[in-house]
Design a protein around this motif. Structure first.
Motif: not given
Lengths: 636, 264
Positions: A97-99, A142-143, B81, B86-87
């Motif tokens: 998820l590319a956190y 995601p990235f 990113r 997503r955030f």
């Protein structure tokens, strides 16, 4: 009866049978020309004048998801992992998820499967390859970049030998591979005529490169009323290991394109490196279609598409290539190739040749739709991946000291080699060989079965290896696979997730072992049981799931052929001399053509009396003897 | 006491790269440098100069632009990113961008969120990195920077000693190197913590080459008593001295740092 297994090898198309062409009218104000595309040759012809105008040229790119349980750069589960959850966004790891705060770690099994695939495709393996970042923005990326291998791929310069695709023939009654009707000897030899035609229909396509890369998440567009569209993103598959296989534009027609994809799909399934399920997205195909004029005089002189990396493979006058993305079935591949060829031809004829475009295929309308003009002008800003070392194919990644050592241990006999071996060492037909090799465990199943059968028949000099092989092949391909398929579809109703790496129709799921099958066929060939009885036996063995010997079951159920002459004669006597049949006996005694007629009658009655257990040939002989006994001197 | 401490740096060779002895080095810092050299010798080390033919000043100077090219490129990539999907906090500034007909809804949204949530320095670096990675500049900028990085790494590694166990000869090469950490005053609060451009350059050149080469390094504060000499701008009595070595040499570096720490 052909099993559905056979269908899955050859075609996914149901409709087109006799017609391999499709026509498109080029409707313009100036000329109205009806164009016809030949799906086998790729030639576009003017329907009225029958003049050959253009020919399509096609390049294929395939993305195949590797059959490994974890992602390419993390330990997150893929759909091949037992713990995988199908619900959207329930199975994605924080890395995929590319956190921030995570780093990639290369999966060794992904590299190994990629290597096996490349080796089976005859590629030059690069012992040193590198990962790079390909930057673009999209909701399912995601990235903000995809990690891939652009400049330094894992493998280059390969070759695939394809079986030429042909659409499935409509079923006719005579198509059964095996004789029925209670005959004791099973025939069904390979038709040499058929083999000759099939074998000459192989063609080679060059492979430019094979690279490893990450998969993106999955985007689904949903219309929510009015003209508004909502895009739903599922990240479950983000980061899955893919190999991208880029073919050289050396194919000319829609059917050739289908051949390449179909052959590749079977090969990767066979190797166990990809499950090949196009409908699930395990194997995705992009086509690059352009056309070139058949007659050199039609060549306008302007070179279209000068930046095409495959320029040297293109014939003179080839137009701009159009990319059609994300095709999910052989049917879509054929339809889109044909549609594009016709569309580009009609546009050239109308004086507005197509430019570089990126399109997608709409299965409902059967047409391609533009998504991006100037398809190739995106600058991806490739940058070497700073968080990963170069990929070195050494002991650390392969577990062996060299690539060759690894391949010696892990690259199996390839399907075409296996087919050749089955046909020439065992003598079975090409059709049977294709079915057996499409399920890799079936090869050793077949071999073991033949071996056991031969062992049980030892001493019977009349039965040769080829007969044994052909009989086993027929029972395996027709009857056993049918039972496995039936049982699998019942199971699927109970379980929601298939999840197996192997094809669901595989001998791995068979309740009947190779030994049991071999034993059964031995009983057929030495005439202990009839074909009809054998079918019943097979059914019992399959459902009982015990390791019973077929002979035991036959004896328990009295399903053995009666071959004892005395027994048969007494059976004949009982029937002939029975009061019910007195009239027929009298008729027989009259002679002439009554002989044959009444013999037939008695045969039927005796067979019924024996509940089908009488050995047909021997019973016939016994009947003759008994008739001579009872009614001597009767002549035809 | 002195007997024991002599053993800590026995057989350790410390190199002073001539390429880092630049003219602008203030006398106070030069003085501290000498103090440390003496101290290390007291603890058993031998000190030698590494000539400019081994580690070249031109390469050292090139590492600065190389570093900015590489780090901005990586920053633009690593920050990609943050697309707001997503955030990230949502943003409600519909007019923050002029209406660009080429961007679709999602792209506009992403642009808004990034413009609002990234600080100005970050945005500067992202833009620089993106420009440098573009296909018509990649070869000129990124690849050249990568070549410079490879070159400085090689020059450092060639100066370090390869032990006999690893197939080297013990006669040449050093185990550690010693240079100042910075050449100017620390920036004051009134300067907002940012030094002027020239000062930044002078200081960066002391640390960036080591960073690019991936070498372990430590900075140890040294008290310099000789403040009165020369009318220089250097106003502080503490100088940072940097000890660095080849990969996996942290243990040796720590021993040398211990020796320096015990300077009174």
């Amino acid at each position: 009866m052909r099993t559905l297994l056979c269908k899955s090898i050859l075609a996914n198309i149901s409709n087109n049978s006799a017609f391999s062409c499709r026509s498109l009218s080029a409707a313009t104000s100036s000329t109205s020309r009806k164009l016809v595309y030949n799906r086998d040759t790729g030639i576009i012809t003017d329907d009225t004048s029958s003049q050959q105008l253009y020919r399509s040229i096609i390049g294929i790119e395939i993305h195949a998801q590797l059959a490994v349980p974890t992602k390419l750069f993390s330990s997150g589960p893929t759909k091949h992992h037992p713990d995988h959850n199908l619900d959207a966004n329930t199975s994605s790891s924080i890395h995929d998820l590319a956190y921030p705060g995570t780093l990639p770690l290369l999966s060794k099994s992904s590299v190994q499967k990629a290597l096996i695939s490349a080796a089976a495709l005859n590629c030059r393996i690069q012992e040193l390859s590198r990962f790079e970042r390909k930057h673009y923005t999209y909701a399912d990326l995601p990235f903000g970049y995809q990690v891939t291998q652009q400049r330094w791929p894992l493998a280059t310069e390969g070759l695939i030998t394809c079986r030429r695709y042909s659409p499935p023939q409509p079923k006719t009654k005579g198509n059964n591979a095996r004789n029925r009707g209670g005959q004791s000897k099973v025939s069904g030899n390979s038709s040499s005529q058929e083999d000759l035609v099939e074998l000459s229909k192989f063609f080679d396509v060059g492979i430019d490169r094979i690279q490893m890369e990450q998969d993106t998440g999955k985007t689904t567009a949903v219309s929510i009323g009015g003209s508004k569209t909502q895009y739903l993103i599922d990240f479950n598959r983000a980061g899955s290991a893919l190999i991208e296989i880029v073919f050289k534009p050396q194919i000319h027609s829609a059917h050739e394109a289908a051949s390449v994809v179909s052959t590749l799909q079977s090969l990767l399934k066979y190797l166990g490196t990809c499950d090949g399920k196009m409908e699930e997205g395990s194997l995705r195909c992009d086509l690059n279609v352009s056309i070139y004029p058949i007659s050199p005089s039609d060549f306008s002189g302007d070179e279209a598409d000068p930046n095409n990396p495959f320029k040297k493979y293109l014939p003179k006058g080839a137009g701009n290539r159009v990319e059609v993305k994300n095709l999910n079935s052989l049917r879509q591949i054929i339809q889109s190739a044909e549609y594009e060829a016709l569309r580009q031809t009609s546009q050239i004829i109308n004086g507005s040749p197509t430019g570089r475009e990126t399109r997608t295929f709409d299965p409902k309308s059967g047409k391609t739709i533009m998504i991006r003009e100037k398809g190739g002008d995106v600058d991806y800003r490739f940058m070497p991946e700073p968080d990963l070392p170069p990929v070195r194919l050494n002991r650390n990644i392969l577990g062996k000291n060299s690539v060759q050592e690894f391949l010696d241990d892990n690259l199996p006999e390839l399907p075409e080699e296996a087919i050749h071996r089955l046909m020439h060492v065992y003598g079975i037909s090409e059709a049977s060989a294709l079915i057996i090799t499409s399920d890799r465990p079936a090869i050793s199943f077949f071999v073991d079965s033949v071996a056991l059968c031969e062992q049980e028949l030892k001493g019977d000099n009349q039965i040769d290896t080829v007969t044994v092989s052909i009989t086993i092949a027929n029972w395996l391909c027709n009857d056993l696979f049918a039972l496995i398929k039936e049982s699998a579809s019942k199971k699927e109703e109970k379980e929601s997730l298939e999840g197996a790496l192997n094809h669901p129709i595989s001998v791995e799921y068979s309740n009947v072992s190779a030994e049991q099958l071999g034993s059964l066929v031995a009983l057929i060939l030495n005439e202990t049981v009839s074909t009809t009885q054998a079918k019943k036996l097979l059914g019992v063995m399959y459902t009982e799931e015990l390791n019973s010997l077929p002979l035991d079951i036959a004896e328990q159920n009295n399903w053995k052929l009666i071959s004892n002459m005395d027994q048969l004669k007494s059976l004949c006597r009982d029937v002939i001399q029975h009061g019910k049949n007195a009239k027929q006996l009298e008729q027989y005694k009259l002679g002439g053509k009554n002989v044959r007629k009444m013999t037939k009658f008695f045969t039927g009655k005796i067979m019924a009396e024996s509940r089908g257990n009488a050995h047909p040939e021997l019973m016939g002989k016994a009947l003759q003897l008994v008739l001579k006994e009872i009614a001597p001197g009767v002549e035809e | 006491d002195e007997e024991e401490s002599k053993k800590i740096l026995d057989n350790i060779r410390v190199g002073i790269p001539a390429a880092f002895s630049i003219e602008e080095c203030p006398a106070e810092i030069q003085h501290a440098w000498n103090l440390v050299i003496n101290q290390l010798e007291k603890f058993g080390a031998t000190v030698k100069i590494i000539p400019e033919t081994t580690i070249s000043p031109s390469c050292v100077k090139m590492t600065l632009p190389a570093y900015y090219v590489l780090s901005c490129s990586e920053a633009s990539s690593n920050l990609a990113r943050y697309d707001g999907i997503r955030f990230g906090s949502s943003v409600d500034h519909p007019n923050i961008l002029p209406d660009d007909g080429n961007l679709n809804y999602r792209e506009k949204n992403t642009a808004r969120i990034r413009s609002k949530n990234f600080g100005s320095e970050v945005q500067r670096r992202i833009l620089a990195g993106t420009a440098v990675l573009s296909s018509d500049r990649f070869h000129t900028y990124y690849e050249s920077a990568a070549a410079v990085r490879a070159q400085i790494t090689k020059e450092f590694n060639d100066a370090f000693r390869i032990s006999k166990e690893r197939g080297g000869d013990d006669d040449e090469g050093v185990d550690l190197m010693l240079i100042p950490t910075a050449l100017t005053n620390p920036p004051t609060l009134s300067q907002n913590g940012s030094p002027g451009n020239t000062e930044a350059f002078l200081n960066d050149v002391m640390t960036i080459p080591i960073s690019l080469s991936g070498l372990p390094s430590i900075s140890v504060p040294v008290r310099s008593n000789n403040l009165s000499s020369g009318g220089t701008d250097y106003k502080h009595s503490v100088v940072g001295m940097q000890i660095f070595g080849p990969r996996l040499s942290e243990e040796t570096i720590m021993r040398a740092a211990h020796a320096v720490e015990s300077l009174k």
